[in-house]
Scaffold this motif. Structure first.
Motif, PDB file in Angstrom:
ATOM      1  N   PRO A 189       0.813  -1.183   0.103  1.00  0.00           N
ATOM      2  CA  PRO A 189       0.013   0.079  -0.192  1.00  0.00           C
ATOM      3  C   PRO A 189       0.750   1.412   0.130  1.00  0.00           C
ATOM      4  CG  PRO A 189      -0.737  -1.566   1.670  1.00  0.00           C
ATOM      5  CD  PRO A 189       0.390  -2.148   1.100  1.00  0.00           C
ATOM      6  N   GLN A 190       2.067   1.275   0.964  1.00  0.00           N
ATOM      7  CA  GLN A 190       2.715   2.644   0.997  1.00  0.00           C
ATOM      8  C   GLN A 190       3.390   2.770  -0.456  1.00  0.00           C
ATOM      9  OE1 GLN A 190       2.456   4.991   3.022  1.00  0.00           O
ATOM     10  NE2 GLN A 190       1.650   4.164   4.809  1.00  0.00           N
ATOM     11  N   ASP A 191       3.780   1.718  -0.910  1.00  0.00           N
ATOM     12  CA  ASP A 191       4.525   1.836  -2.331  1.00  0.00           C
ATOM     13  C   ASP A 191       3.551   2.375  -3.257  1.00  0.00           C
ATOM     14  OD1 ASP A 191       6.947   1.880  -4.054  1.00  0.00           O
ATOM     15  OD2 ASP A 191       6.511  -0.387  -4.629  1.00  0.00           O
ATOM     16  N   ALA A 192       2.356   1.741  -3.386  1.00  0.00           N
ATOM     17  CA  ALA A 192       1.457   2.216  -4.209  1.00  0.00           C
ATOM     18  C   ALA A 192       0.904   3.719  -4.046  1.00  0.00           C
ATOM     19  CB  ALA A 192       0.053   1.530  -4.124  1.00  0.00           C
ATOM     20  N   LEU A 193       0.985   4.278  -2.999  1.00  0.00           N
ATOM     21  CA  LEU A 193       0.513   5.586  -2.842  1.00  0.00           C
ATOM     22  C   LEU A 193       1.705   6.565  -3.228  1.00  0.00           C
ATOM     23  CD1 LEU A 193      -0.947   5.596   0.904  1.00  0.00           C
ATOM     24  CD2 LEU A 193      -2.264   5.510  -1.442  1.00  0.00           C
ATOM     25  N   ASN A 194       2.891   6.017  -3.107  1.00  0.00           N
ATOM     26  CA  ASN A 194       4.280   6.606  -3.469  1.00  0.00           C
ATOM     27  C   ASN A 194       4.038   6.793  -5.008  1.00  0.00           C
ATOM     28  OD1 ASN A 194       5.421   6.823  -0.923  1.00  0.00           O
ATOM     29  ND2 ASN A 194       6.800   5.194  -1.327  1.00  0.00           N
ATOM     30  N   VAL A 195       3.476   5.850  -5.742  1.00  0.00           N
ATOM     31  CA  VAL A 195       3.429   5.763  -7.341  1.00  0.00           C
ATOM     32  C   VAL A 195       2.414   7.038  -7.454  1.00  0.00           C
ATOM     33  CG1 VAL A 195       2.667   4.786  -9.265  1.00  0.00           C
ATOM     34  CG2 VAL A 195       4.255   3.444  -7.676  1.00  0.00           C
ATOM     35  N   VAL A 196       1.147   7.022  -7.175  1.00  0.00           N
ATOM     36  CA  VAL A 196       0.209   7.776  -7.094  1.00  0.00           C
ATOM     37  C   VAL A 196       0.773   9.283  -7.102  1.00  0.00           C
ATOM     38  CG1 VAL A 196      -2.029   8.793  -6.656  1.00  0.00           C
ATOM     39  CG2 VAL A 196      -1.442   5.946  -6.860  1.00  0.00           C
ATOM     40  N   GLU A 197       1.377   9.498  -5.606  1.00  0.00           N
ATOM     41  CA  GLU A 197       1.815  10.884  -5.272  1.00  0.00           C
ATOM     42  C   GLU A 197       2.969  11.364  -6.246  1.00  0.00           C
ATOM     43  OE1 GLU A 197       3.689  13.268  -1.350  1.00  0.00           O
ATOM     44  OE2 GLU A 197       3.089  10.952  -1.107  1.00  0.00           O
ATOM     45  N   GLY A 198       3.613  10.321  -6.745  1.00  0.00           N
ATOM     46  CA  GLY A 198       4.627  11.124  -7.728  1.00  0.00           C
ATOM     47  C   GLY A 198       4.056  11.515  -8.950  1.00  0.00           C
ATOM     48  N   VAL A 199       2.897  10.592  -9.527  1.00  0.00           N
ATOM     49  CA  VAL A 199       2.538  10.950 -10.828  1.00  0.00           C
ATOM     50  C   VAL A 199       1.615  12.371 -10.540  1.00  0.00           C
ATOM     51  CG1 VAL A 199       0.514  10.543 -12.315  1.00  0.00           C
ATOM     52  CG2 VAL A 199       1.893   8.724 -11.503  1.00  0.00           C
ATOM     53  N   LEU A 200       0.965  12.583  -9.434  1.00  0.00           N
ATOM     54  CA  LEU A 200       0.438  13.782  -9.213  1.00  0.00           C
ATOM     55  C   LEU A 200       1.358  15.135  -8.906  1.00  0.00           C
ATOM     56  CD1 LEU A 200      -1.954  12.898  -6.428  1.00  0.00           C
ATOM     57  CD2 LEU A 200      -2.857  13.406  -8.621  1.00  0.00           C
ATOM     58  N   ILE A 201       2.500  15.035  -8.493  1.00  0.00           N
ATOM     59  CA  ILE A 201       3.449  15.890  -8.693  1.00  0.00           C
ATOM     60  C   ILE A 201       3.819  16.314 -10.032  1.00  0.00           C
ATOM     61  CG2 ILE A 201       5.843  16.486  -7.798  1.00  0.00           C
ATOM     62  CD1 ILE A 201       5.333  14.927  -5.283  1.00  0.00           C
ATOM     63  N   GLY A 202       4.096  15.177 -10.688  1.00  0.00           N
ATOM     64  CA  GLY A 202       4.247  15.531 -12.366  1.00  0.00           C
ATOM     65  C   GLY A 202       3.439  16.187 -13.047  1.00  0.00           C
ATOM     66  N   ALA A 203       2.039  15.938 -12.589  1.00  0.00           N
ATOM     67  CA  ALA A 203       0.898  16.344 -13.396  1.00  0.00           C
ATOM     68  C   ALA A 203       0.540  17.845 -12.814  1.00  0.00           C
ATOM     69  CB  ALA A 203      -0.235  15.640 -13.155  1.00  0.00           C
ATOM     70  N   LEU A 204       1.167  18.415 -11.770  1.00  0.00           N
ATOM     71  CA  LEU A 204       0.826  19.579 -11.078  1.00  0.00           C
ATOM     72  C   LEU A 204       1.511  20.643 -12.111  1.00  0.00           C
ATOM     73  CD1 LEU A 204      -0.315  21.107  -8.916  1.00  0.00           C
ATOM     74  CD2 LEU A 204       1.709  20.997  -7.457  1.00  0.00           C
ATOM     75  N   THR A 205       0.351  21.496 -12.753  1.00  0.00           N
ATOM     76  CA  THR A 205       0.565  22.607 -13.618  1.00  0.00           C
ATOM     77  C   THR A 205       0.139  24.098 -13.325  1.00  0.00           C
ATOM     78  OG1 THR A 205      -1.075  21.965 -14.921  1.00  0.00           O
ATOM     79  CG2 THR A 205       0.781  20.931 -15.324  1.00  0.00           C
ATOM     80  N   GLY A 206      -0.546  24.009 -12.032  1.00  0.00           N
ATOM     81  CA  GLY A 206      -1.080  25.494 -11.920  1.00  0.00           C
ATOM     82  C   GLY A 206      -1.610  25.503 -10.248  1.00  0.00           C
ATOM     83  N   LEU A 207      -2.111  26.787  -9.978  1.00  0.00           N
ATOM     84  CA  LEU A 207      -2.673  27.220  -8.571  1.00  0.00           C
ATOM     85  C   LEU A 207      -3.920  27.418  -8.603  1.00  0.00           C
ATOM     86  CD1 LEU A 207       0.421  29.686  -8.010  1.00  0.00           C
ATOM     87  CD2 LEU A 207       0.196  27.448  -7.240  1.00  0.00           C
ATOM     88  N   ARG A 208      -4.351  27.086  -7.423  1.00  0.00           N
ATOM     89  CA  ARG A 208      -5.715  27.402  -7.058  1.00  0.00           C
ATOM     90  C   ARG A 208      -6.011  28.939  -7.316  1.00  0.00           C
ATOM     91  NH1 ARG A 208      -8.798  24.831  -2.145  1.00  0.00           N
ATOM     92  NH2 ARG A 208      -6.830  25.309  -0.915  1.00  0.00           N
ATOM     93  N   ASP A 209      -7.401  29.376  -7.626  1.00  0.00           N
ATOM     94  CA  ASP A 209      -7.822  30.312  -7.589  1.00  0.00           C
ATOM     95  C   ASP A 209      -8.528  31.243  -6.270  1.00  0.00           C
ATOM     96  OD1 ASP A 209      -9.460  32.919  -8.042  1.00  0.00           O
ATOM     97  OD2 ASP A 209      -9.866  32.607  -9.991  1.00  0.00           O
TER      98      ASP A 209
END
Length: 268
Positions: free
Chosen positions: A135-155
């Motif tokens: 589970p922890q490794d799986a969450l690491n994978v998802v967290e890494g993908v989210l960081i890579g997809a982060l492109t903007g800021l909230r309004d």
């Protein structure tokens, strides 16, 4: 049942409320109606490469096992398969567009394949998660993908508007307090949240009602209507019909697994 919840730090803090691994539940397949909610979320099915829901006419709707669930303006009918296991990502209000890009309203009331949004990284995400060692490794994978997809800021004005609308402040007053034209608020809010301010306010009021009813077996509906700002009991009944598709009394009889899930009989 195994549940592992991660509340990520920078740069995802404030944008992602939780990344959750959950497995070992759902002893048998069920079809349930889910109440509308204003938040978008990411889901990865660990059992099968598919999620199933049902249209208003009862037709099955299938999307791949890694998908974005857009904000919902009305109740949806979802299948929960036996042995359900998944990873989910809960985004803060207005934050999903930082990963998927506005306008988010194109995902309203839909489940969209991550491959259609992110291309190859979205197509590979489920396979990468299934190859994780735990589970922890799986969450690491998802967290890494989210960081890579982060492109903007909230309004920040959209966030402030969402907080006020969630507390029951009328849409017109929210726009005035933020010194925005109503049409400007509507355009920015709808693009970044996925629901119009008016629809968002209606859904949030319904959510306040059902949280108020949680655990109740008998209800003074006229009192509930007055307490939550409906014109009268008939107005409350009309809102339940439009947003949930049942009467308040039917809702009370059908609740299962918390205030937002209803037993559903009819199909498949």
């Amino acid at each position: 049942m195994t549940v592992v919840v991660r509340r990520p730090g920078p740069p995802l803090d404030g944008l992602v409320r939780a990344i959750t691994y959950q497995a070992g539940e759902q002893p048998r397949t069920s079809v349930e109606k889910l109440l509308p909610g204003p938040g978008a979320s990411l889901w990865i099915n660990l059992n099968r490469d598919e999620f199933r829901s049902y249209s208003e006419t009862g037709q099955v709707v299938r999307v791949p096992g890694a998908m974005l669930a857009g904000p919902t303006s009305r109740a949806a009918v979802i299948e929960f398969e036996q042995g359900r296991a998944h990873i989910s990502v809960t985004f803060a209000l207005g934050a999903a567009c930082c990963f998927f890009g506005p306008p988010l309203d194109v995902t309203r009331d839909l489940q969209v394949s991550l491959e259609d949004i992110w291309g190859r990284p979205g197509a590979l995400l489920r396979e990468q998660v299934l190859e994780a060692t735990g589970p922890q490794d799986a969450l690491n994978v998802v967290e890494g993908v989210l960081i890579g997809a982060l492109t903007g800021l909230r309004d920040h004005l959209v966030v402030a508007a969402g907080g006020a609308l969630s507390a029951g402040v009328p849409v017109g007053k929210v726009a005035a307090d933020l010194e925005m034209l109503p049409r400007t608020l509507r355009r920015r809010f709808t693009a970044q949240v996925g629901l119009s301010p008016k629809r968002f306010a209606r859904v949030q009021r319904l959510q306040r009602v059902v949280r108020d009813l949680d655990g109740c077996s008998s209800v003074d509906w006229a009192g509930v209507a007055a307490r939550h700002g409906y014109a009268d009991q008939s107005h409350l009944v009309e809102e339940f019909g439009q947003l949930v598709g049942v009467t308040p009394t039917e809702y009370l009889r059908s609740r299962v697994n918390g205030p937002n899930h209803l037993r559903f009989v009819g199909f498949p």
